[in-house]
Design a protein around this motif. Structure first.
Motif, PDB file in Angstrom:
ATOM      1  N   GLY A  53       0.994  14.666   6.445  1.00 35.77           N
ATOM      2  CA  GLY A  53       1.751  14.309   7.642  1.00 35.77           C
ATOM      3  C   GLY A  53       2.739  13.175   7.421  1.00 35.77           C
ATOM      4  O   GLY A  53       3.352  12.681   8.367  1.00 35.77           O
ATOM      5  N   GLY A  54       2.916  12.749   6.165  1.00 32.83           N
ATOM      6  CA  GLY A  54       3.823  11.647   5.857  1.00 32.83           C
ATOM      7  C   GLY A  54       5.268  11.974   6.196  1.00 32.83           C
ATOM      8  O   GLY A  54       5.706  13.108   6.049  1.00 32.83           O
ATOM      9  N   ARG A  55       6.010  10.973   6.645  1.00 36.07           N
ATOM     10  CA  ARG A  55       7.408  11.141   7.031  1.00 36.07           C
ATOM     11  C   ARG A  55       8.274  10.110   6.309  1.00 36.07           C
ATOM     12  O   ARG A  55       7.797   9.069   5.853  1.00 36.07           O
ATOM     13  N   ALA A  56       9.571  10.408   6.251  1.00 37.19           N
ATOM     14  CA  ALA A  56      10.517   9.506   5.585  1.00 37.19           C
ATOM     15  C   ALA A  56      10.470   8.116   6.200  1.00 37.19           C
ATOM     16  O   ALA A  56      10.513   7.108   5.481  1.00 37.19           O
ATOM     17  N   LYS A  57      10.396   8.052   7.523  1.00 38.38           N
ATOM     18  CA  LYS A  57      10.407   6.755   8.206  1.00 38.38           C
ATOM     19  C   LYS A  57       9.289   5.854   7.714  1.00 38.38           C
ATOM     20  O   LYS A  57       9.442   4.631   7.648  1.00 38.38           O
ATOM     21  N   GLU A  58       8.175   6.456   7.343  1.00 35.28           N
ATOM     22  CA  GLU A  58       7.007   5.683   6.925  1.00 35.28           C
ATOM     23  C   GLU A  58       7.109   5.199   5.480  1.00 35.28           C
ATOM     24  O   GLU A  58       6.630   4.105   5.142  1.00 35.28           O
ATOM     25  N   PHE A  59       7.754   6.007   4.611  1.00 34.25           N
ATOM     26  CA  PHE A  59       7.697   5.716   3.179  1.00 34.25           C
ATOM     27  C   PHE A  59       9.041   5.435   2.514  1.00 34.25           C
ATOM     28  O   PHE A  59       9.076   5.109   1.333  1.00 34.25           O
ATOM     29  N   GLU A  60      10.163   5.556   3.228  1.00 32.28           N
ATOM     30  CA  GLU A  60      11.454   5.428   2.556  1.00 32.28           C
ATOM     31  C   GLU A  60      11.701   4.017   2.019  1.00 32.28           C
ATOM     32  O   GLU A  60      12.326   3.857   0.972  1.00 32.28           O
ATOM     33  N   LYS A  61      11.209   2.981   2.713  1.00 30.67           N
ATOM     34  CA  LYS A  61      11.373   1.616   2.199  1.00 30.67           C
ATOM     35  C   LYS A  61      10.570   1.416   0.921  1.00 30.67           C
ATOM     36  O   LYS A  61      11.037   0.786  -0.036  1.00 30.67           O
ATOM     37  N   ALA A  62       9.361   1.946   0.898  1.00 33.32           N
ATOM     38  CA  ALA A  62       8.515   1.831  -0.288  1.00 33.32           C
ATOM     39  C   ALA A  62       9.155   2.549  -1.473  1.00 33.32           C
ATOM     40  O   ALA A  62       9.168   2.037  -2.601  1.00 33.32           O
ATOM     41  N   LEU A  63       9.684   3.731  -1.228  1.00 32.91           N
ATOM     42  CA  LEU A  63      10.337   4.500  -2.282  1.00 32.91           C
ATOM     43  C   LEU A  63      11.547   3.757  -2.828  1.00 32.91           C
ATOM     44  O   LEU A  63      11.738   3.645  -4.043  1.00 32.91           O
ATOM     45  N   GLN A  64      12.364   3.216  -1.926  1.00 31.53           N
ATOM     46  CA  GLN A  64      13.556   2.494  -2.367  1.00 31.53           C
ATOM     47  C   GLN A  64      13.191   1.240  -3.138  1.00 31.53           C
ATOM     48  O   GLN A  64      13.911   0.832  -4.055  1.00 31.53           O
ATOM     49  N   TRP A  65      12.069   0.630  -2.780  1.00 29.08           N
ATOM     50  CA  TRP A  65      11.593  -0.558  -3.501  1.00 29.08           C
ATOM     51  C   TRP A  65      11.334  -0.204  -4.966  1.00 29.08           C
ATOM     52  O   TRP A  65      11.718  -0.944  -5.870  1.00 29.08           O
ATOM     53  N   LEU A  66      10.690   0.938  -5.203  1.00 22.29           N
ATOM     54  CA  LEU A  66      10.416   1.368  -6.575  1.00 22.29           C
ATOM     55  C   LEU A  66      11.705   1.633  -7.338  1.00 22.29           C
ATOM     56  O   LEU A  66      11.823   1.301  -8.521  1.00 22.29           O
ATOM     57  N   VAL A  67      12.682   2.229  -6.656  1.00 20.20           N
ATOM     58  CA  VAL A  67      13.973   2.505  -7.293  1.00 20.20           C
ATOM     59  C   VAL A  67      14.691   1.199  -7.618  1.00 20.20           C
ATOM     60  O   VAL A  67      15.208   1.016  -8.729  1.00 20.20           O
ATOM     61  N   GLN A  98       0.814  -1.207   0.000  1.00 16.08           N
ATOM     62  CA  GLN A  98       0.000   0.000   0.000  1.00 16.08           C
ATOM     63  C   GLN A  98       0.850   1.261   0.000  1.00 16.08           C
ATOM     64  O   GLN A  98       0.542   2.241  -0.693  1.00 16.08           O
ATOM     65  N   ARG A  99       1.954   1.237   0.739  1.00 18.26           N
ATOM     66  CA  ARG A  99       2.828   2.413   0.773  1.00 18.26           C
ATOM     67  C   ARG A  99       3.517   2.623  -0.581  1.00 18.26           C
ATOM     68  O   ARG A  99       3.716   3.757  -1.016  1.00 18.26           O
ATOM     69  N   ILE A 100       3.877   1.514  -1.237  1.00 19.54           N
ATOM     70  CA  ILE A 100       4.471   1.616  -2.579  1.00 19.54           C
ATOM     71  C   ILE A 100       3.475   2.246  -3.543  1.00 19.54           C
ATOM     72  O   ILE A 100       3.828   3.129  -4.335  1.00 19.54           O
ATOM     73  N   ARG A 101       2.230   1.828  -3.478  1.00 17.90           N
ATOM     74  CA  ARG A 101       1.204   2.401  -4.351  1.00 17.90           C
ATOM     75  C   ARG A 101       1.056   3.898  -4.112  1.00 17.90           C
ATOM     76  O   ARG A 101       0.902   4.677  -5.059  1.00 17.90           O
ATOM     77  N   MET A 102       1.106   4.298  -2.861  1.00 15.70           N
ATOM     78  CA  MET A 102       0.929   5.713  -2.533  1.00 15.70           C
ATOM     79  C   MET A 102       2.092   6.552  -3.070  1.00 15.70           C
ATOM     80  O   MET A 102       1.884   7.626  -3.634  1.00 15.70           O
ATOM     81  N   VAL A 103       3.316   6.057  -2.913  1.00 17.11           N
ATOM     82  CA  VAL A 103       4.481   6.778  -3.439  1.00 17.11           C
ATOM     83  C   VAL A 103       4.414   6.840  -4.957  1.00 17.11           C
ATOM     84  O   VAL A 103       4.635   7.892  -5.571  1.00 17.11           O
ATOM     85  N   TRP A 104       4.101   5.724  -5.585  1.00 18.41           N
ATOM     86  CA  TRP A 104       4.039   5.623  -7.042  1.00 18.41           C
ATOM     87  C   TRP A 104       3.002   6.586  -7.619  1.00 18.41           C
ATOM     88  O   TRP A 104       3.263   7.314  -8.578  1.00 18.41           O
ATOM     89  N   LYS A 105       1.826   6.615  -7.007  1.00 13.23           N
ATOM     90  CA  LYS A 105       0.753   7.469  -7.517  1.00 13.23           C
ATOM     91  C   LYS A 105       1.015   8.948  -7.254  1.00 13.23           C
ATOM     92  O   LYS A 105       0.433   9.814  -7.917  1.00 13.23           O
ATOM     93  N   SER A 106       1.895   9.257  -6.311  1.00 11.55           N
ATOM     94  CA  SER A 106       2.208  10.658  -6.021  1.00 11.55           C
ATOM     95  C   SER A 106       3.225  11.242  -6.987  1.00 11.55           C
ATOM     96  O   SER A 106       3.443  12.454  -7.002  1.00 11.55           O
ATOM     97  N   LEU A 107       3.850  10.392  -7.809  1.00 14.51           N
ATOM     98  CA  LEU A 107       4.966  10.839  -8.632  1.00 14.51           C
ATOM     99  C   LEU A 107       4.606  11.994  -9.579  1.00 14.51           C
ATOM    100  O   LEU A 107       5.337  12.989  -9.642  1.00 14.51           O
ATOM    101  N   PRO A 108       3.477  11.934 -10.314  1.00 11.46           N
ATOM    102  CA  PRO A 108       3.154  13.069 -11.194  1.00 11.46           C
ATOM    103  C   PRO A 108       2.998  14.388 -10.448  1.00 11.46           C
ATOM    104  O   PRO A 108       3.471  15.427 -10.919  1.00 11.46           O
ATOM    105  N   SER A 109       2.353  14.362  -9.283  1.00 14.90           N
ATOM    106  CA  SER A 109       2.167  15.607  -8.535  1.00 14.90           C
ATOM    107  C   SER A 109       3.483  16.105  -7.952  1.00 14.90           C
ATOM    108  O   SER A 109       3.703  17.316  -7.830  1.00 14.90           O
ATOM    109  N   GLN A 110       4.386  15.187  -7.600  1.00 17.17           N
ATOM    110  CA  GLN A 110       5.701  15.593  -7.102  1.00 17.17           C
ATOM    111  C   GLN A 110       6.454  16.365  -8.188  1.00 17.17           C
ATOM    112  O   GLN A 110       7.084  17.397  -7.924  1.00 17.17           O
ATOM    113  N   LEU A 111       6.387  15.880  -9.425  1.00 18.48           N
ATOM    114  CA  LEU A 111       7.121  16.507 -10.523  1.00 18.48           C
ATOM    115  C   LEU A 111       6.449  17.786 -11.029  1.00 18.48           C
ATOM    116  O   LEU A 111       7.094  18.615 -11.665  1.00 18.48           O
ATOM    117  N   ALA A 112       5.149  17.925 -10.753  1.00 18.28           N
ATOM    118  CA  ALA A 112       4.431  19.103 -11.236  1.00 18.28           C
ATOM    119  C   ALA A 112       4.731  20.341 -10.400  1.00 18.28           C
ATOM    120  O   ALA A 112       4.440  21.457 -10.830  1.00 18.28           O
TER     121      ALA A 112
END
Length: 380
Positions: free
Chosen positions: A204-218, A176-190
């Motif tokens: 309220g999202g923090r690195a601790k919560e999403f950094e593993k999901a982000l690295q998984w995508l990378v 679920q966290r991977i999906r959230m990071v992935w779907k946020s990508l267009p808005s991050q770049l905009a």
């Protein structure tokens, strides 16, 4: 065939089984063994060690999705026994090849500006097509054969759906966290400031919560992570600020599908470059740079101002500050200040990629967006 290596790695048995299954005699030097979808048979990758040691006369290749391979934690990887090739989406040059525009691609590769200037409008039109279609081979093939933009978008969305399915198949509790990071990508770049903000993934999202999901995508090759660089000094990777980074999609066509960008904005006019605020152009430029070996990529920004240099590229022993502009009306205040004021002692020469034709202004060169890969290849 998934059970081929389940018993052991006896190459005589394996080769005989493949021969019996396929109905073809395997002849060393003439038969090429190609194992596809190896993520569904993890021991196939491990078997390459034994092909190398016990059957070196055979030519063997395997292919598979990183989405599956990176999660086979208990399988042994044959380090030193294989040559690894990373496959990326097709470049703009390869897109031109697919369209039968080999001569145009050859002209671009030479960076002969006098020859390219009369062809500028034609190449820009093809570049807009690439912005919409992207470089996923199945999508490009469909576009070449049918020129059906609705089918192009349908195929892109199918690929995105397949990725989403693979998240749940391979990522476990991080899905679920991977999906959230992935779907946020267009808005991050905009955003005007494209630095990745965890709070844009979830309030309220923090690195601790999403950094593993982000690295998984990378790690899976679906996103590219570019760190901020604190000094344009060779090697720039030594000066990376690991806490600040930008995240880009692996393919500009998929980014368009994720953003639901209408075809008419891409293909009919320059509106896409204005409306998307350069995010597509930046993603395009990075996508082309990633195809070049031995090039380090970062970006630069200041904490106390909006000044930002889109990319810092190290080619051999040179650092090139790069700015990406999506239009012909260009201003390069940040790039000029970076080179002339902030780091005048480094004697840098900037590079601007835009819709304008080539011009050398002394402190900076402007090159057409379509030539970024060819130009940097000549520098490396």
């Amino acid at each position: 065939m998934q059970s081929l290596f389940a018993t052991d790695f006896d190459m005589k048995r394996v080769v005989m089984s493949i021969s019996a299954y396929s109905g073809h005699k395997i002849v060393p030097g003439k038969t090429f063994l190609f194992f596809d979808e190896v993520q569904d048979a993890p021991r196939c990758v491990e078997s390459l060690k034994y092909f190398c040691e016990n059957a070196p006369e055979l030519h063997v290749a395997v292919a598979g999705s990183l989405l599956g391979i990176i999660n086979h934690k208990d399988e042994s990887y044959p380090v030193g026994k294989v040559n690894t090739l990373h496959l990326y989406p097709m470049s703009f040059e390869e897109f031109l090849w697919a369209l039968g525009e080999e001569l145009l691609a050859d002209c671009i590769s030479k960076c002969d500006w006098a020859m390219l200037n009369p062809l500028d409008a034609t190449i820009q039109n093809l570049l807009r097509q690439y912005y919409y279609v992207g470089g996923m081979p199945e999508v490009v093939l469909s576009f070449v054969e049918e020129a059906d933009l609705k089918k192009v978008r349908k195929l892109q969305n199918e690929i995105l759906d397949n990725y989403d399915h693979d998240f749940s198949k391979h990522a476990g509790v991080e899905t679920q966290r991977i999906r959230m990071v992935w779907k946020s990508l267009p808005s991050q770049l905009a955003k005007e400031n494209k630095k990745f903000i965890y709070g844009n993934v979830k309030k309220g999202g923090r690195a601790k919560e999403f950094e593993k999901a982000l690295q998984w995508l990378v790690d899976a090759g679906l996103a590219y992570k570019i760190h901020r660089c604190m000094s344009p000094t060779v090697p720039i990777t030594v000066y990376e600020d690991v806490g600040s980074f930008k995240l880009y999609a692996l393919d500009i066509g998929l980014l368009g599908a994720m953003s639901n960008m209408p075809a008419k904005l891409m293909l009919i006019s320059n509106d896409v470059f204005k409306e998307a605020k350069g995010s597509f152009s930046e993603n395009y430029v990075l996508q082309q740079i990633k195809l070049l070996d031995d090039i380090s990529i970062c970006y630069s920004s200041k904490d106390n101002s909006t000044q930002e240099v889109d990319f810092l590229v190290q080619t051999d022993d040179r650092v090139i500050p790069m700015e990406v502009k999506a239009e012909e009306n260009v201003r390069s205040k940040s790039l000029r200040s970076y080179i002339v004021n902030d780091y005048s002692d480094k004697h840098l020469k900037g590079l601007r990629c835009s819709m304008k034709q080539y011009v050398d202004q002394g402190w900076m060169e402007n090159i057409p967006l379509y030539s970024v890969w060819a130009f940097l290849k000549k520098q490396s």
